[in-house]
Design a protein around this motif. Structure first.
Motif, mmCIF file in Angstrom:
data_model
loop_
_atom_site.group_PDB
_atom_site.id
_atom_site.type_symbol
_atom_site.label_atom_id
_atom_site.label_comp_id
_atom_site.label_asym_id
_atom_site.label_seq_id
_atom_site.Cartn_x
_atom_site.Cartn_y
_atom_site.Cartn_z
ATOM 1 N N PHE A 161 -1.438 46.244 67.551
ATOM 2 C CA PHE A 161 -0.003 46.190 67.875
ATOM 3 C C PHE A 161 0.435 47.548 68.414
ATOM 4 O O PHE A 161 -0.136 48.595 68.050
ATOM 5 C CB PHE A 161 0.820 45.753 66.653
ATOM 6 N N THR A 162 1.438 47.533 69.264
ATOM 7 C CA THR A 162 1.818 48.744 70.004
ATOM 8 C C THR A 162 2.483 49.812 69.151
ATOM 9 O O THR A 162 2.505 50.984 69.527
ATOM 10 C CB THR A 162 2.761 48.377 71.159
ATOM 11 N N HIS A 163 3.029 49.430 68.000
ATOM 12 C CA HIS A 163 3.679 50.405 67.122
ATOM 13 C C HIS A 163 2.703 51.022 66.106
ATOM 14 O O HIS A 163 3.129 51.765 65.221
ATOM 15 C CB HIS A 163 4.856 49.763 66.372
ATOM 16 N N GLU A 201 6.829 39.708 67.674
ATOM 17 C CA GLU A 201 8.263 39.947 67.514
ATOM 18 C C GLU A 201 8.701 41.211 68.250
ATOM 19 O O GLU A 201 9.777 41.259 68.869
ATOM 20 C CB GLU A 201 8.636 40.055 66.033
ATOM 21 N N ARG A 202 7.896 42.248 68.224
ATOM 22 C CA ARG A 202 8.269 43.507 68.860
ATOM 23 C C ARG A 202 7.538 43.749 70.178
ATOM 24 O O ARG A 202 8.064 44.452 71.054
ATOM 25 C CB ARG A 202 7.990 44.671 67.907
ATOM 26 N N ASP A 203 6.339 43.196 70.301
ATOM 27 C CA ASP A 203 5.523 43.462 71.491
ATOM 28 C C ASP A 203 5.853 42.456 72.599
ATOM 29 O O ASP A 203 5.238 41.379 72.718
ATOM 30 C CB ASP A 203 4.027 43.394 71.141
ATOM 31 N N THR A 204 6.855 42.835 73.375
ATOM 32 C CA THR A 204 7.239 42.009 74.519
ATOM 33 C C THR A 204 6.257 42.240 75.666
ATOM 34 O O THR A 204 5.398 43.150 75.610
ATOM 35 C CB THR A 204 8.654 42.378 74.977
ATOM 36 N N LEU A 205 6.385 41.433 76.687
ATOM 37 C CA LEU A 205 5.498 41.582 77.841
ATOM 38 C C LEU A 205 5.615 42.973 78.456
ATOM 39 O O LEU A 205 4.601 43.597 78.806
ATOM 40 C CB LEU A 205 5.828 40.509 78.892
ATOM 41 N N TYR A 222 -2.277 41.193 76.432
ATOM 42 C CA TYR A 222 -1.810 39.819 76.225
ATOM 43 C C TYR A 222 -0.911 39.749 74.994
ATOM 44 O O TYR A 222 -1.133 40.453 73.990
ATOM 45 C CB TYR A 222 -2.993 38.865 76.025
ATOM 46 N N THR A 223 0.064 38.859 75.076
ATOM 47 C CA THR A 223 0.924 38.554 73.940
ATOM 48 C C THR A 223 1.394 37.108 74.109
ATOM 49 O O THR A 223 0.890 36.387 74.970
ATOM 50 C CB THR A 223 2.111 39.526 73.854
ATOM 51 N N LYS A 245 9.561 45.766 55.605
ATOM 52 C CA LYS A 245 10.412 46.513 56.542
ATOM 53 C C LYS A 245 11.197 47.587 55.798
ATOM 54 O O LYS A 245 11.837 47.314 54.790
ATOM 55 C CB LYS A 245 11.374 45.571 57.247
ATOM 56 N N THR A 246 11.140 48.803 56.292
ATOM 57 C CA THR A 246 11.936 49.898 55.708
ATOM 58 C C THR A 246 13.329 49.940 56.357
ATOM 59 O O THR A 246 14.339 50.044 55.683
ATOM 60 C CB THR A 246 11.221 51.241 55.898
ATOM 61 N N VAL A 247 13.340 49.873 57.663
ATOM 62 C CA VAL A 247 14.590 49.743 58.423
ATOM 63 C C VAL A 247 14.371 48.634 59.438
ATOM 64 O O VAL A 247 13.274 48.080 59.531
ATOM 65 C CB VAL A 247 14.976 51.062 59.129
ATOM 66 N N GLN A 248 15.368 48.308 60.192
ATOM 67 C CA GLN A 248 15.234 47.229 61.164
ATOM 68 C C GLN A 248 14.149 47.553 62.182
ATOM 69 O O GLN A 248 14.134 48.638 62.775
ATOM 70 C CB GLN A 248 16.578 47.006 61.881
ATOM 71 N N ASP A 249 13.249 46.599 62.363
ATOM 72 C CA ASP A 249 12.133 46.702 63.312
ATOM 73 C C ASP A 249 11.204 47.883 63.026
ATOM 74 O O ASP A 249 10.578 48.425 63.935
ATOM 75 C CB ASP A 249 12.650 46.812 64.758
ATOM 76 N N ASP A 250 11.102 48.281 61.787
ATOM 77 C CA ASP A 250 10.183 49.357 61.412
ATOM 78 C C ASP A 250 9.277 48.839 60.290
ATOM 79 O O ASP A 250 9.679 48.798 59.127
ATOM 80 C CB ASP A 250 10.961 50.598 60.969
ATOM 81 N N TYR A 251 8.076 48.497 60.651
ATOM 82 C CA TYR A 251 7.100 47.983 59.671
ATOM 83 C C TYR A 251 5.688 48.152 60.242
ATOM 84 O O TYR A 251 5.492 48.386 61.444
ATOM 85 C CB TYR A 251 7.365 46.515 59.336
ATOM 86 N N ILE A 252 4.745 48.035 59.375
ATOM 87 C CA ILE A 252 3.334 48.158 59.740
ATOM 88 C C ILE A 252 2.698 46.773 59.648
ATOM 89 O O ILE A 252 2.981 45.997 58.726
ATOM 90 C CB ILE A 252 2.599 49.138 58.808
#
Length: 301
Positions: A161-163, A201-205, A222-223, A245-252
């Motif tokens: 994943f990109t994050h 959810e987070r990795d858009t095209l 690919y996604t 999730k710790t904050v919005q959109d912040d997770y591993i």
């Protein structure tokens, strides 16, 4: 006549039954004088008395008093020969059983090792059969693409994943290094690196496209939807789980850290863990590509 008396006396003393001839009987026999003409009739009477006395003596002799081994050499020889043959037969039987047991044990051990190797190969083939298969996602241009479009090429695939803070960047850089090492071979070994996101959810095209470009223009990204991603991950037996999730959109996202090697027919061929170095992976892939090419040529002819 003297010789007759002496021979008869020897017969009495050497008799196998060891008959006890009384002293008086011997004295009576020896006292007769055959040279005396007047005693000729006494000789006949003496023999009758002797015969009667011998019969009485033999009747008194018990079987236990007889020498059981007298003139019994043949029987004793046969008995000894039988005993020796019995000992030899037992030794032969024991030796035969021992050698037979060793041989049987060796055969059973060889059969066990063969069955163990067959079972090991079966598990390997079963594991390979359960990994990989047809799949389809969206490429960075938003077009459906997957195994059908990539057939005819060797593929090196990684799920991440990109994050991801460190592991994914390190593994993708290693994957690109493997591809570049193989391209420098003579002849070059062409292989396509593929990145598949497990965080739709987070990795858009657009994000996947930018992420892949940071590593190499050769990297295919690919996604897709959650359902599409889960299906592909299941096909390759990839574990992935979204953390708290710790904050919005912040997770591993916890996931399997493995590179998958796919052959030109679209089949799973091999995998490489996090502990493998780029040069090591490149060497292994080169050998597998050469073996695969030789196998294809043999099957063609």
């Amino acid at each position: 006549m003297n010789s007759l008396r002496c021979g008869f006396l020897r017969y009495l003393t050497s008799c196998g039954q060891k008959a006890r001839v009384s002293t008086s009987l011997q004295a009576r026999f020896l006292s007769s004088k055959p040279d005396d003409p007047s005693k000729k009739d006494d000789l006949k009477i003496d023999f009758e008395s002797i015969e009667k006395s011998l019969k009485e003596e033999f009747d008194k002799t018990t079987p236990d008093e007889a020498d059981k081994n007298f003139m019994n050499f043949k029987q004793r020889g046969e008995k000894q020969q039988f005993e020796r043959s019995m000992i030899f037969n037992w030794k032969s039987a024991i030796a035969t059983l021992a050698f037979g047991g060793v041989g049987l044990g060796a055969l059973l051990y060889m059969r066990y090792k063969k069955m163990e190797e067959i079972e090991r190969q079966r598990k390997i083939m079963t594991g390979k059969a359960r990994i990989g298969g047809d799949w389809e996602l969206l490429n960075v241009d938003g077009k459906p693409e997957g195994s059908d479009q990539l057939k005819g090429h060797w593929i090196l695939m990684y799920f991440g994943f990109t994050h991801c803070p460190d592991i994914c960047p390190d593994e993708i850089e290693k994957m690109i290094s493997v591809v570049e090492i193989l391209e420098r071979e003579s002849p070059p070994v062409p292989i396509i690196p593929v990145f598949i996101s497990v965080d739709p959810e987070r990795d858009t095209l657009q994000r996947v496209k930018q992420y892949c470009a940071e590593f190499s223009p050769k990297l295919h990204g690919y996604t897709g939807s959650r359902e599409q991603v889960n299906k592909v991950a299941k096909t390759f037996r990839v574990y992935h789980s979204q953390g708290a999730k710790t904050v919005q959109d912040d997770y591993i996202v916890d996931h399997t850290v493995i590179m998958y090697l796919i052959d030109p027919e679209g089949n799973f061929h091999d995998y490489y863990g996090q502990n493998r170095k780029d040069q090591e992976i490149a060497n292994v892939i080169k050998m597998k590509v050469l073996k695969h090419g030789l196998a294809q040529k043999k099957s063609f002819f």
